[in-house]
Design a protein around this motif. Structure first.
Motif, PDB file in Angstrom:
ATOM      1  N   GLY A  22      24.826 -50.200  84.289  1.00 23.23           N
ATOM      2  CA  GLY A  22      25.009 -49.540  83.007  1.00 23.23           C
ATOM      3  C   GLY A  22      24.379 -50.282  81.855  1.00 23.23           C
ATOM      4  O   GLY A  22      24.736 -50.080  80.689  1.00 23.23           O
ATOM      5  N   LEU A  40      23.315 -45.919  83.807  1.00 24.24           N
ATOM      6  CA  LEU A  40      24.578 -45.283  84.162  1.00 24.24           C
ATOM      7  C   LEU A  40      25.471 -46.333  84.815  1.00 24.24           C
ATOM      8  O   LEU A  40      25.057 -46.990  85.775  1.00 24.24           O
ATOM      9  CB  LEU A  40      24.331 -44.136  85.140  1.00 24.24           C
ATOM     10  CG  LEU A  40      25.564 -43.382  85.650  1.00 24.24           C
ATOM     11  CD1 LEU A  40      26.196 -42.579  84.518  1.00 24.24           C
ATOM     12  CD2 LEU A  40      25.189 -42.475  86.817  1.00 24.24           C
ATOM     13  N   LEU A  47      27.896 -37.896  85.412  1.00 22.49           N
ATOM     14  CA  LEU A  47      27.112 -38.046  84.192  1.00 22.49           C
ATOM     15  C   LEU A  47      27.860 -37.368  83.048  1.00 22.49           C
ATOM     16  O   LEU A  47      28.226 -36.200  83.136  1.00 22.49           O
ATOM     17  CB  LEU A  47      25.739 -37.396  84.399  1.00 22.49           C
ATOM     18  CG  LEU A  47      24.583 -37.832  83.512  1.00 22.49           C
ATOM     19  CD1 LEU A  47      24.315 -39.319  83.663  1.00 22.49           C
ATOM     20  CD2 LEU A  47      23.336 -37.022  83.858  1.00 22.49           C
ATOM     21  N   GLU A  49      28.277 -37.339  78.531  1.00 28.26           N
ATOM     22  CA  GLU A  49      27.798 -37.817  77.243  1.00 28.26           C
ATOM     23  C   GLU A  49      28.715 -38.884  76.654  1.00 28.26           C
ATOM     24  O   GLU A  49      28.295 -39.683  75.812  1.00 28.26           O
ATOM     25  CB  GLU A  49      27.660 -36.639  76.270  1.00 28.26           C
ATOM     26  CG  GLU A  49      26.936 -37.005  74.989  1.00 28.26           C
ATOM     27  CD  GLU A  49      26.578 -35.795  74.148  1.00 28.26           C
ATOM     28  OE1 GLU A  49      26.898 -35.810  72.946  1.00 28.26           O
ATOM     29  OE2 GLU A  49      25.993 -34.845  74.698  1.00 28.26           O
ATOM     30  N   LEU A  51      29.562 -41.445  78.007  1.00 26.71           N
ATOM     31  CA  LEU A  51      29.085 -42.746  78.464  1.00 26.71           C
ATOM     32  C   LEU A  51      27.947 -43.291  77.601  1.00 26.71           C
ATOM     33  O   LEU A  51      27.610 -44.472  77.697  1.00 26.71           O
ATOM     34  CB  LEU A  51      28.608 -42.650  79.915  1.00 26.71           C
ATOM     35  CG  LEU A  51      29.684 -42.322  80.955  1.00 26.71           C
ATOM     36  CD1 LEU A  51      29.043 -42.017  82.302  1.00 26.71           C
ATOM     37  CD2 LEU A  51      30.665 -43.474  81.086  1.00 26.71           C
ATOM     38  N   LEU A  52      27.336 -42.426  76.783  1.00 26.27           N
ATOM     39  CA  LEU A  52      26.248 -42.905  75.932  1.00 26.27           C
ATOM     40  C   LEU A  52      26.758 -43.966  74.969  1.00 26.27           C
ATOM     41  O   LEU A  52      27.807 -43.788  74.334  1.00 26.27           O
ATOM     42  CB  LEU A  52      25.643 -41.748  75.130  1.00 26.27           C
ATOM     43  CG  LEU A  52      24.652 -40.832  75.842  1.00 26.27           C
ATOM     44  CD1 LEU A  52      24.273 -39.672  74.923  1.00 26.27           C
ATOM     45  CD2 LEU A  52      23.408 -41.595  76.280  1.00 26.27           C
ATOM     46  N   LEU A  80      21.285 -42.825  82.137  1.00 27.02           N
ATOM     47  CA  LEU A  80      21.748 -42.017  81.018  1.00 27.02           C
ATOM     48  C   LEU A  80      20.600 -41.351  80.254  1.00 27.02           C
ATOM     49  O   LEU A  80      20.847 -40.608  79.302  1.00 27.02           O
ATOM     50  CB  LEU A  80      22.583 -42.865  80.050  1.00 27.02           C
ATOM     51  CG  LEU A  80      23.912 -43.399  80.615  1.00 27.02           C
ATOM     52  CD1 LEU A  80      24.645 -44.219  79.564  1.00 27.02           C
ATOM     53  CD2 LEU A  80      24.799 -42.270  81.118  1.00 27.02           C
ATOM     54  N   LEU A  83      20.672 -37.597  79.244  1.00 25.30           N
ATOM     55  CA  LEU A  83      21.598 -37.170  78.200  1.00 25.30           C
ATOM     56  C   LEU A  83      21.038 -37.366  76.799  1.00 25.30           C
ATOM     57  O   LEU A  83      21.626 -36.883  75.831  1.00 25.30           O
ATOM     58  CB  LEU A  83      22.916 -37.936  78.321  1.00 25.30           C
ATOM     59  CG  LEU A  83      23.684 -37.772  79.627  1.00 25.30           C
ATOM     60  CD1 LEU A  83      24.936 -38.642  79.613  1.00 25.30           C
ATOM     61  CD2 LEU A  83      24.052 -36.322  79.869  1.00 25.30           C
TER      62      LEU A  83
END
Length: 421
Positions: A22, A40, A47, A49, A51-52, A80, A83
């Motif tokens: 990540g 990620l 997946l 958003e 996590l952004l 990522l 996204l």
């Protein structure tokens, strides 16, 4: 922890000071910014958003975010990207982009990038106030880079994921012998801390090949689980098959990955001891998506299930769980052996755990033959000693607090903390 006053060039790690995977690092100079990787997390269920990281320009337009620099093609470093709002330029190796595009028809949630900048060994590129110099490194991902970033008179070196014991180990020795100079801050991965004793080493890829030759010398069909994107391992398996007098069976996905490298020295249709098998799930997928063009380059090298059943004890199949029924239909499991040739952590849960249980139920012998994609502690010490940064910041590790046991000038940072380079 107090945040340092920024210099003309500052950075912050959004994810990576306390975990592997990540990875994302934000760098700022002269009011403009770039990201190093946008991965990620390995423990992400899907997946999302959410996590952004909190970076202006990822969820909406912000011209100050000039580029996202992807060090290599592992999902925990680029995952990522899908996204991101369109418009953020991406920099990555040309082969990395081709491999990601080749994988897209076969892998869920994959991403076919259109990079604006190409990373190439020791060729600087300028993006806004940043001069970026990639260094090709040895890693289990093909076309992987460490990166030197220069801005506002300061120099930051990011190791990316790196090792010294793969087939490109000479690249590590070259860096140790001719390191970048005058580094103010070095972000160095520490995946092996907590996994390996300080004086231990990982087997090199030649040793893995030798173990595979020994295993392939025993009778019976062999199903080997390995990542098709681990090109070093594909070479080791192929070479071991030749030495043991076996035929390696690769599916369309693996063949497309090898072709995408653009490297004429890698196994290809027409090479001895190599055939192409299209498993049932890929056949159905190709029919459903009408991607019959994927079959065309491999028609002359193709082998069918009936022939595999006849010569099974002289073959090695690059295997994934979706092929279980193919092997059952060819009645190959009764005399088969299985080899796991990737990180054994994947066997603890999820598909890897289920595969191991399914094979045990079938009575199929199972062994692990693998080496790490990351440097041993001893090699990390050589790297840090050669570069001799003023500040060494742990990243991509669960054991950042242990860095001071092995390295000098260690400075711990927290996720989200701005600091001056």
């Amino acid at each position: 922890m107090m945040t340092e006053m920024p210099s003309g060039f500052r950075g912050r790690i959004h994810r990576g000071t306390q975990q592997i995977g990540g990875t994302c690092v934000e760098l700022e100079a002269c009011g403009e910014r770039i990201l190093l990787d946008l991965g990620l997390p390995l423990d992400a269920d899907e997946l999302s958003e959410t996590l952004l990281p909190d970076v202006a320009g990822l969820r909406g337009p912000d011209p100050a975010l000039r580029a996202i620099v992807i060090s290599h093609g592992h999902g925990d470093h680029w995952g990522l990207l899908p996204l991101c709002k369109p418009g953020v330029p991406v920099a990555m190796g040309a082969a990395t982009a081709r491999i990601m595009s080749a994988a897209a028809p076969f892998v869920p949630n994959f991403f076919a990038p259109d990079p604006a900048f190409e990373l190439s060994d020791r060729r600087p590129i300028d993006i806004g106030p940043f001069r970026i110099t990639p260094y090709l490194v040895d890693h289990s991902a093909y076309d992987a880079y460490a990166v030197l970033i220069e801005a506002a008179g300061r120099r930051l070196f990011y190791s990316g994921d790196i090792r010294a014991h793969g087939r490109k180990g000479a690249l590590f020795e070259r860096m140790v012998n001719h390191p970048p100079q005058g580094i103010d801050t070095m972000l160095m991965e520490g995946s092996s801390l907590g996994r390996l004793d300080a004086d231990a080493r990982f087997p090199n890829e030649s040793e893995i090949e030798a173990r595979l030759v020994e295993s392939f010398g025993s009778p019976g069909f062999v199903a080997i689980s390995a990542s098709a994107q681990n090109i070093d391992r594909m070479v080791s398996i192929y070479r071991a098959c030749k030495r043991a007098g076996r035929t390696l069976l690769l599916d369309i996905y693996a063949m497309e990955i090898l072709r995408a490298t653009g490297n004429a020295n890698l196994p290809a249709p027409g090479w001895p001891n190599l055939s192409v098998y299209v498993p049932e799930y890929q056949r159905r997928q190709i029919k459903r998506t009408e991607r019959f063009d994927l079959l065309e380059p491999y028609r002359k090298a193709r082998i069918y299930r009936e022939h595999i059943a006849e010569i099974g004890d002289k073959t090695v199949l690059l295997f994934r769980p979706a092929m279980m029924r193919d092997v059952q239909a060819a009645n190959l499991w009764p005399k088969a052996r299985a080899i796991w040739s990737q990180w054994d952590g994947y066997l603890k849960d999820g598909p890897g755990s289920k595969l191991k249980a399914d094979l045990a139920e079938l009575g199929v012998p199972f062994e692990v033959i693998h080496t790490s994609g990351h440097a041993s502690i001893g090699d990390l010490k050589r790297l840090a000693g050669a570069i001799a940064p003023k500040a060494l910041v742990p990243i991509h590790t669960f054991e950042g607090d242990k860095f001071t046991n092995f390295f000098q000038n260690v400075v711990r940072r927290a996720d989200g903390e701005w600091w001056g380079v």
